[in-house]
Write an enzyme that holds these catalytic residues in place. Sequence first.
Site, PDB file in Angstrom:
ATOM      1  N   TYR A 197      51.131  12.886  -1.030  1.00  0.00           N
ATOM      2  CA  TYR A 197      51.707  11.543  -1.595  1.00  0.00           C
ATOM      3  C   TYR A 197      50.122  10.690  -1.760  1.00  0.00           C
ATOM      4  CZ  TYR A 197      54.277   7.182  -1.720  1.00  0.00           C
ATOM      5  OH  TYR A 197      54.565   5.866  -2.122  1.00  0.00           O
TER       6      TYR A 197
ATOM      7  N   TYR B 284      64.175   9.433   3.673  1.00  0.00           N
ATOM      8  CA  TYR B 284      62.902   9.343   4.348  1.00  0.00           C
ATOM      9  C   TYR B 284      62.803   7.745   4.765  1.00  0.00           C
ATOM     10  CZ  TYR B 284      57.863   9.277   5.581  1.00  0.00           C
ATOM     11  OH  TYR B 284      56.819   9.107   6.008  1.00  0.00           O
ATOM     12  N   HIS B 285      62.870   6.771   3.861  1.00  0.00           N
ATOM     13  CA  HIS B 285      62.699   5.547   4.335  1.00  0.00           C
ATOM     14  C   HIS B 285      63.640   5.099   5.179  1.00  0.00           C
ATOM     15  CE1 HIS B 285      60.852   6.330   0.155  1.00  0.00           C
ATOM     16  NE2 HIS B 285      59.899   5.835   0.877  1.00  0.00           N
TER      17      HIS B 285
ATOM     18  N   LYS C  47      57.496 -12.329   6.023  1.00  0.00           N
ATOM     19  CA  LYS C  47      56.914 -11.134   5.154  1.00  0.00           C
ATOM     20  C   LYS C  47      56.316 -11.830   4.022  1.00  0.00           C
ATOM     21  CE  LYS C  47      57.232  -7.386   5.362  1.00  0.00           C
ATOM     22  NZ  LYS C  47      56.632  -6.284   6.118  1.00  0.00           N
TER      23      LYS C  47
ATOM     24  N   ASP D 288      55.416  -6.902   0.116  1.00  0.00           N
ATOM     25  CA  ASP D 288      55.662  -5.942   1.128  1.00  0.00           C
ATOM     26  C   ASP D 288      57.196  -6.074   1.589  1.00  0.00           C
ATOM     27  OD1 ASP D 288      55.659  -4.229   3.356  1.00  0.00           O
ATOM     28  OD2 ASP D 288      54.516  -5.485   4.654  1.00  0.00           O
TER      29      ASP D 288
ATOM     30  N   HIS E 189      58.745  -3.654   3.534  1.00  0.00           N
ATOM     31  CA  HIS E 189      59.009  -2.813   4.755  1.00  0.00           C
ATOM     32  C   HIS E 189      59.246  -3.914   5.834  1.00  0.00           C
ATOM     33  CE1 HIS E 189      56.650  -0.036   2.210  1.00  0.00           C
ATOM     34  NE2 HIS E 189      57.637   0.662   2.671  1.00  0.00           N
TER      35      HIS E 189
END
Length: 754
Positions: free
Chosen positions: A121, A275-276, A631, A635, A637
């Site tokens: 990736y 995954y996340h 944040k 972004d 996350h």
Amino acid sequence: MGWIVSFTEYFASIIMNDVNSRQQNQAPNPALRPLAMSPKNPEFQAASLAAWHKAAAKSAPGGDVHALNWVTPDGISVKPLYTAEDTAGLPHANTLPGFEPYLRGPQATMYAVRPWTIRQYAGFSTAEESNAFYRKALAAGGQGVSVAFDLATHRGYDSDHPRVTGDVGKAGVAIDSVEDMKILFNEIPLDKVSVSMTMNGAVLPVLAGYVVAAEEQGVSQDQLSGTIQNDILKEFMVRNTYIYPPSPSMRIIGDIIGYTARNMPKFNSISISGYHMQEAGANQALELAFTLADGKEYVKTAMASGLDVDDFAGRLSFFWAVGMNFYLEIAKMRAARLLWCRIMKGFDAKAPKSLMLRTHCQTSGWSLTEQDPYNNVVRTTIEAMAAVFGGTQSLHTNSFDEAIALPTEFSSRIARNTQLIIQEETHITNVIDPWAGSYMMEKLTQDMADAAWKIIEEVEAMGGMTKAVDSGWAKLKIEAAAAEKQARIDSGKDVIVGVNKYKLKTEDAIEARDIDNVAVRDGQIERLKVIKQKRDSALVAAALAAIISAAEENSGNLLDLVIKAMRLRATVGEVSDALEKVFGRHRADTQKVTGVYAAAYDSAEGWDNLKKEIADFADQYGRRPRVMISKLGQDGHDRGAKVVATAFADLGFDVDMGPLFQTPEECARQAIENDVHAVGVSTLAAGHKTLVPAIIAELKKQGADDIIVFVGGVIPRQDYDFLYEAGVKGIYGPGTPIPASAKDVLEQIKKAQA
């Protein structure tokens, strides 16, 4: 060695007593003696296990063998010893690879004929730079391309939009139009190289841009192979690169599945991603359950649009995180295939490919540490081994420096070669599912499947995953797991080598990749101007109007219409804006869990002392210290931000959570309105050099330079001085214990109040 002698003597005495008893009560029979000593004899097995328990109790804590059990964060009890008793009666212990329920792998020969695909990736800066990286990686042993897009692209903004000044090219490649996509895949034959694209929010224009770029390369849609992630439910739970609300987002997914089923037979229309979730804090059972529940929801959506399940289900794929919990990760992947087969049979799927779960894996980014970063090479290798033993179809291995910055060519080469060494040197590929038949692994696989299925049933009782996501329940479950995990690390209950144990006195500096965000954005803006000057604006406007009409009337196929618009050189931002006019832009709430961090941290020293200091501050100044966790930019996350907010609140701070995707001006305004003492900026997307000085300047401009600013997240040490000079009062990189950062923030607030 004493315990071995004791065990041997005790074991021998049991067997001899048993044999003597038989000889006293029965006529001599030589056949009895080998039978008594046979491991298949239940009496022998029971005697052996009893002997082991007695021997093990001598060294077990408190003389209790059960004290050696490890209860995982998933609630699964892992024992120190497994025997045949643990696998007796398991329904799937003797299955074969390539056959239902595919527990041992979707292909009969697995890696013995063809190893997994090495799919790294990557994406950064401009399409030109990313293209050069891909071509070099393919020449050096890479076997597919996996594209990382920047956050501006993910969120459907063109590079010239004012909300993305700090995001263009920073955490992925900037793509605004077909022209960028053509450069991205220049000299990469798209009829031969499979392409995976991690894209969810702006999935329509990005997938359409790829299709058109391939057409203009001379490759038809039916020749394209690869995967588009297209997994929006996960975005609402953890990653937050959504654009539209859940309901219209699900319509988009249905249209993509339908279009690709008709026109792109080699292309996977969705990669259902756990995954996340794990990166955001989910344990293995949560990741497994929520991901499969998402998959169920997507199947329902496609079938509701009129598709037969066997027309599309064979091209659904999955994407797992693989962390440092070695046994559980292998068990999770085996259990996933078992459960997906069960789920698809519930939809009356008949085709074998519809019942098979095929997956890509990526080693954990969250397990990487800024401290002693070369340890990350070892972590990634262990995680890669777990993915391979679990039976992945493709794999990305993270680079050792990704807790610090985007990977360099040096670190990327080590990451790729990790896979090549496993494939070419270890002979691991010669054996299919080598863990099969292991008492421990077969039992753990079933335990993992049972734990996940229980959660899936809970989701179904709520009405399905869309409702579980809409309610906020799923997100809070993950955030609670994240807070608990961080507390265990900060208190030393969970060891991270080089972070909370075996720490270096001084850290070696390592090279970090730096992206000139301003230069990249300027270049993208110039290319956008040229595209808009050359295209037929009237035709573009008509194509965008057709998209709006189809969205309003719930008619037509949106991907088909967007491909037509992208051929005319509509941009990613223009297509996204057209859909936003009808669907709106989703706004997430900012609720947070409470009490979880404190409960997991309760054994650590200093916690109560710090709480008292915070209470003393409130007594002295008439109110508690108040911080706003924010944040900035695109972004999304927010694991770190949510965990910090939870822990600070548990300590006694007043904590505000700013909404996601704020500009520096919006953040400063909210901080002033809420009368906070400090603003904490969480950054994981490399926009800190642009956005953090901007928030400090904005606070000063609005007359609030007494509000201190601190920063946490992925920040190269080479940038620390720059940020301190800009006015930052504290920088807390990955691995910083939250109580330590909280104490420092409190001290900085006191100084500002003095």
